[in-house]
Design an enzyme around this catalytic site. Structure first.
Site, short mmCIF file in Angstrom:
data_model
loop_
_atom_site.label_atom_id
_atom_site.label_comp_id
_atom_site.label_asym_id
_atom_site.label_seq_id
_atom_site.Cartn_x
_atom_site.Cartn_y
_atom_site.Cartn_z
N ASP A 1 18.59 -15.23 43.03
CA ASP A 1 17.77 -15.45 41.84
C ASP A 1 16.74 -16.55 42.13
OD1 ASP A 1 17.78 -14.77 38.75
OD2 ASP A 1 17.36 -16.92 38.96
N ASN B 1 5.88 -18.27 36.53
CA ASN B 1 5.09 -17.14 36.04
C ASN B 1 4.14 -17.60 34.93
OD1 ASN B 1 4.57 -14.46 36.59
ND2 ASN B 1 5.97 -13.67 35.04
N ASP C 1 4.02 -11.45 40.08
CA ASP C 1 4.35 -10.15 40.70
C ASP C 1 4.16 -10.22 42.21
OD1 ASP C 1 4.88 -9.15 38.21
OD2 ASP C 1 2.96 -8.10 37.99
N GLU D 1 13.61 -11.62 38.07
CA GLU D 1 13.57 -12.34 39.34
C GLU D 1 14.89 -12.28 40.07
OE1 GLU D 1 14.64 -15.37 36.13
OE2 GLU D 1 13.40 -13.57 36.34
#
Length: 329
Positions: free
Chosen positions: A204, A212, A221, A248
């Site tokens: 993770d 983000n 992305d 993620e």
């Protein structure tokens, strides 16, 4: 009388005279020939016993045989010749037929012939039209068949694409949750059956929501795609399964790999991610990992139990400060 009218008459008289002369010659020649044959036959039998009696008997025999031969000749040859001569005379005396220019059909027959010719022309025209329609129909059928084959190929390609999409993550190209669950059940059963090794790592990205939000969705992305590329580089075996579970979070399933070997590879993966310095070589995106491994010495009851152990190890890594690897107990 003219010459043309006299010629057929002379010809008609010549044929009976020839038949009469032939009948006379046969009447004289047949008895003589028969007499000679009988004499030779009698002589071959030993000659005449009594000359007078032999001559009388021979004469009667010659007469009877000659009469029989003449009768047969008359029936088998002369009568057919006479009928043939009569037929020839009838043909020669028949009137001359009209020439094609003089022969004109009757008005009713001409009309009937015209109707028949018109009907035949219409039939030919109808057959030609039907042949054209048949050719057009064959062309249309050929085109429809080609279109159908193309549609079938497109449908198969779409089905393959849909099947791939159903098992592949659209953003990273890794396996999705569905494909990973199937692989986990399959490999766990195989490890149990063969008493082999099976390592499972849950990965993770740390503080990815803030990353983000700060850099934007496009940069986020791109970062996820970079992590997927690192996973593909580190886990290249045909049996390795790398998937994106969502957001993620990633997972790596490593058949035949124990805890120590999997730990070394995953630590190297964390170092590689830090070296990328995402985004654009300036950041510091890090990774937390929870690792569990099944072995004959440390078995798990089910695939779900193995997955839960890896999740719990990841939870410990997160709460211990992130950017670290935690091993399942």
């Amino acid at each position: 009388m003219s010459t043309d009218s006299a010629a057929p008459s002379l010809h008609e008289d010549a044929m009976p005279r020839r038949l009469g002369s032939l009948r006379l010659r046969l009447g004289l020649g047949v008895p003589l020939l028969t007499c000679a044959i009988v004499a030779v036959f009698e002589w071959s039998l030993g000659g005449f016993v009594v000359p007078a009696e032999g001559m009388a008997r021979t004469a009667w025999l010659v007469l009877l045989l000659s009469a029989a031969q003449l009768l047969l000749i008359e029936m088998l040859m002369l009568r057919p010749l006479r009928r043939l001569a009569a037929g020839c005379e009838a043909m020669e005396s028949a009137p001359v037929p009209l020439t094609p220019e003089d022969a004109t059909p009757a008005p009713g027959l001409a009309a009937e012939l015209d109707r028949i010719g018109h009907a035949m022309r219409r039939a030919r025209g109808s057959l030609w039209q039907q042949d054209q329609h048949a050719r057009e129909l064959r062309r249309e059928l050929t085109q429809q068949r080609l279109l159908l084959e193309q549609a079938q190929l497109a449908l198969e390609a779409n089905q393959r694409e849909l099947a791939s999409l159903a098992r592949t993550d659209a953003l990273t190209g890794l396996a999705n949750q569905r494909a990973f669950d199937e692989a986990l059940r399959r490999e766990f059963k195989r490890a149990q059956r063969q008493r082999g090794l099976l390592a499972l790592a849950v990965l993770d990205l740390d503080e990815f929501k803030a990353f983000n939000h700060h850099h934007g969705t496009a940069v986020g992305d791109a970062a996820l795609q970079s992590v997927a590329g690192l996973l593909n580089e580190r886990f290249k075996r045909d049996t390795d399964v790398v998937a994106r579970l969502g957001g993620e979070e990633f997972v790596a399933l490593l058949p035949g790999v124990g805890m120590a070997e999997a730990q070394g590879v995953l630590e190297q993966l964390r170092d590689d991610l830090r070296a990328l310095r995402l985004p654009q070589g300036e950041g510091h995106l890090t990774l937390s990992v929870g690792l569990a491994a099944a072995s004959p010495a440390h078995p798990y009851l089910s695939a779900q139990a193995l997955m839960q152990a890896a999740d719990e190890a990841l939870y410990i890594a997160k709460h211990a400060g992130r950017d670290r690897l935690s091993l399942a107990a």
